[in-house]
Scaffold this active site. Structure first.
Site, mmCIF file in Angstrom:
data_model
loop_
_atom_site.group_PDB
_atom_site.id
_atom_site.type_symbol
_atom_site.label_atom_id
_atom_site.label_comp_id
_atom_site.label_asym_id
_atom_site.label_seq_id
_atom_site.Cartn_x
_atom_site.Cartn_y
_atom_site.Cartn_z
ATOM 1 N N SER A 157 0.773 -0.901 0.041
ATOM 2 C CA SER A 157 0.014 0.073 -0.028
ATOM 3 C C SER A 157 0.908 1.220 -0.019
ATOM 4 O O SER A 157 2.255 1.129 0.656
ATOM 5 C CB SER A 157 -0.922 -0.268 1.328
ATOM 6 O OG SER A 157 -1.279 1.138 1.409
ATOM 7 N N TYR A 170 -2.158 -0.789 10.301
ATOM 8 C CA TYR A 170 -2.061 -1.478 8.891
ATOM 9 C C TYR A 170 -0.755 -0.684 8.051
ATOM 10 O O TYR A 170 -0.216 -1.676 7.392
ATOM 11 C CB TYR A 170 -3.370 -0.421 8.231
ATOM 12 C CG TYR A 170 -3.697 -0.868 6.945
ATOM 13 C CD1 TYR A 170 -4.288 -1.958 6.284
ATOM 14 C CD2 TYR A 170 -3.153 0.109 5.869
ATOM 15 C CE1 TYR A 170 -4.609 -2.265 5.043
ATOM 16 C CE2 TYR A 170 -3.357 -0.033 4.516
ATOM 17 C CZ TYR A 170 -4.020 -1.217 4.013
ATOM 18 O OH TYR A 170 -4.126 -1.643 2.618
HETATM 19 N N1 LIG Z 1 -9.013 -1.112 -1.771
HETATM 20 C C1 LIG Z 1 -7.909 -0.216 -1.798
HETATM 21 O O1 LIG Z 1 -7.903 0.959 -2.142
HETATM 22 C C2 LIG Z 1 -6.476 -0.611 -1.560
HETATM 23 C C3 LIG Z 1 -5.546 0.181 -1.565
HETATM 24 C C4 LIG Z 1 -4.145 -0.383 -1.153
HETATM 25 C C5 LIG Z 1 -4.061 -1.739 -0.884
HETATM 26 N N2 LIG Z 1 -5.183 -2.597 -0.725
HETATM 27 C C6 LIG Z 1 -4.457 -3.824 -0.416
HETATM 28 O O2 LIG Z 1 -5.278 -4.700 -1.422
HETATM 29 C C7 LIG Z 1 -5.535 -5.882 -0.616
HETATM 30 C C8 LIG Z 1 -7.360 -6.224 -1.022
HETATM 31 O O3 LIG Z 1 -7.896 -5.128 -0.430
HETATM 32 P P1 LIG Z 1 -9.608 -4.935 -0.913
HETATM 33 O O4 LIG Z 1 -9.696 -3.514 -0.925
HETATM 34 O O5 LIG Z 1 -9.897 -5.778 -1.897
HETATM 35 O O6 LIG Z 1 -10.338 -5.314 0.715
HETATM 36 P P2 LIG Z 1 -11.732 -6.164 1.023
HETATM 37 O O7 LIG Z 1 -12.636 -5.707 0.040
HETATM 38 O O8 LIG Z 1 -11.740 -5.814 2.443
HETATM 39 O O9 LIG Z 1 -11.136 -7.625 1.023
HETATM 40 C C9 LIG Z 1 -10.396 -8.300 1.772
HETATM 41 C C10 LIG Z 1 -10.364 -9.790 1.732
HETATM 42 O O10 LIG Z 1 -9.337 -10.299 2.644
HETATM 43 C C11 LIG Z 1 -10.337 -11.144 3.413
HETATM 44 N N3 LIG Z 1 -9.740 -11.249 4.983
HETATM 45 C C12 LIG Z 1 -9.744 -10.400 5.765
HETATM 46 N N4 LIG Z 1 -9.467 -10.724 6.940
HETATM 47 C C13 LIG Z 1 -9.081 -11.923 6.770
HETATM 48 C C14 LIG Z 1 -8.864 -13.094 7.538
HETATM 49 N N5 LIG Z 1 -8.458 -12.860 9.024
HETATM 50 N N6 LIG Z 1 -8.641 -14.410 7.248
HETATM 51 C C15 LIG Z 1 -8.990 -14.787 5.879
HETATM 52 N N7 LIG Z 1 -9.223 -13.646 5.037
HETATM 53 C C16 LIG Z 1 -9.535 -12.427 5.231
HETATM 54 C C17 LIG Z 1 -11.660 -10.726 3.526
HETATM 55 O O11 LIG Z 1 -12.806 -11.699 3.743
HETATM 56 P P3 LIG Z 1 -14.168 -11.400 4.028
HETATM 57 O O12 LIG Z 1 -14.707 -10.876 2.821
HETATM 58 O O13 LIG Z 1 -14.867 -13.050 4.435
HETATM 59 O O14 LIG Z 1 -14.142 -10.434 5.013
HETATM 60 C C18 LIG Z 1 -11.689 -10.123 2.031
HETATM 61 O O15 LIG Z 1 -12.146 -11.254 1.189
HETATM 62 C C19 LIG Z 1 -5.395 -5.761 0.770
HETATM 63 O O16 LIG Z 1 -4.228 -6.360 1.082
HETATM 64 C C20 LIG Z 1 -5.305 -4.229 0.941
HETATM 65 O O17 LIG Z 1 -4.723 -3.940 1.990
HETATM 66 C C21 LIG Z 1 -6.445 -2.109 -1.175
#
Ligand SMILES: NC(=O)c1ccc[n+]([C@@H]2O[C@H](COP(=O)([O-])OP(=O)(O)OC[C@H]3O[C@@H](n4cnc5c(N)ncnc54)[C@H](OP(=O)(O)O)[C@@H]3O)[C@@H](O)[C@H]2O)c1
Length: 247
Positions: A157, A170
């Site tokens: 990130s 985070y």
């Molecule tokens: N979206 C952004 O703008 C952004 C920006 C920078 C970095 N990122 C990174 O990109 C990645 C994906 O993010 P996202 O935005 O797609 O997030 P998201 O929509 O919240 O999805 C996160 C996923 O991780 C799973 N998860 C969370 N805790 C878990 C646990 N304890 N055990 C197993 N699975 C778990 C969630 O499962 P559930 O669905 O069952 O809750 C969900 O499927 C992350 O690493 C995040 O830090 C995102």
């Protein structure tokens, strides 16, 4: 930071016959990555904590006529050594190797100053975002070593490269992720290991971090898939120890 070649567009079968594991595959970027990898020919192992969400991704992949995926339910906040070993054993028995590992699952934790950061939430956030990818990688390295072209991609990130106020555990977990990636890349000559930073993307996590933001101004997970395809697939052969930005 690196960016992939402009207008990168791999062939539809670029990931044919590859076995690729995606964590957090039930929602957001992970769900899209799983579907995209399957759409390019990979057999995808869907790992996450909510079975119903993983099943929905499974159904979408099979409905599209893509290779039948597998589901492994695992909550990284609770998983113990046995759970990781069971995943390894199931993969070894079914596939005998692993060609790609996308560490995508993360939690946001608390948006809070360090001075007042809840300690329990701190520990859980570091555990899910940093310790769990370490343990999972260690458990699956024997299977990655058996691949002809293995690739590990960690998710970083912007707040894991330059510290920013109130991003707490985070942000610190993402700094650790960059360090884990660089260390592992330096140790492994047969596996490429890189980081990807999706940038602002329309998901539940982004909504939780920026509740007042208009989501339609953000890229969708589908729009940021080319760098994921590049790093997990054969076109990034020879690229290792690097941090990529999707946007
Ligand atoms: N979206 C952004 O703008 C952004 C920006 C920078 C970095 N990122 C990174 O990109 C990645 C994906 O993010 P996202 O935005 O797609 O997030 P998201 O929509 O919240 O999805 C996160 C996923 O991780 C799973 N998860 C969370 N805790 C878990 C646990 N304890 N055990 C197993 N699975 C778990 C969630 O499962 P559930 O669905 O069952 O809750 C969900 O499927 C992350 O690493 C995040 O830090 C995102």
């Amino acid at each position: 930071m690196k960016q992939i070649p402009e207008n990168y567009s791999p062939a539809n079968d670029a990931l044919r016959d590859r076995i690729i594991l995606v964590t957090g595959a039930g929602d957001g970027i992970g769900a899209q990555a799983a579907r995209t990898f399957a759409g390019h020919g990979a057999t995808v192992i869907l790992v996450g904590r909510t079975q119903a969400k993983l099943e929905a991704v499974y159904d979408a992949i099979t409905a599209a006529g893509d290779p039948k995926p597998a589901i492994f339910v695992m909550d990284f906040s609770k998983a113990q050594g046995d759970n990781y070993q069971n995943l390894h054993d199931a993969m070894e028995q079914e596939f005998g190797r692993l060609d790609g590992l996308l560490h995508n699952a993360s939690i946001l934790g608390a948006r809070s100053p360090i001075e007042h950061h809840d300690i329990k939430i701190w520990l859980e956030t570091i555990h899910v975002n940093l310790n769990a990818p370490f343990i999972l990688t260690q458990a699956l390295l024997p299977l990655l070593h058996k691949s002809k072209d293995p690739s590990i991609v960690f998710t970083s990130s912007g707040v894991g490269r330059k510290g920013r106020a109130f991003w707490g555990a985070y942000g610190v977990s993402k700094f650790g992720t960059e360090g884990l990636m660089e260390t592992l890349a330096d140790e492994c000559s047969d596996i490429r290991v890189n980081c990807i930073n999706p940038g602002a993307t329309r998901t539940a996590m982004r909504k939780a971090a920026y509740p007042g933001e208009d989501p339609t101004t953000l890229k969708t997970p589908a729009e940021i898939m080319p760098p994921y395809l590049y790093l997990i697939g054969p076109d990034s052969r020879g690229v290792t120890g690097q941090s990529y930005d999707c946007q």
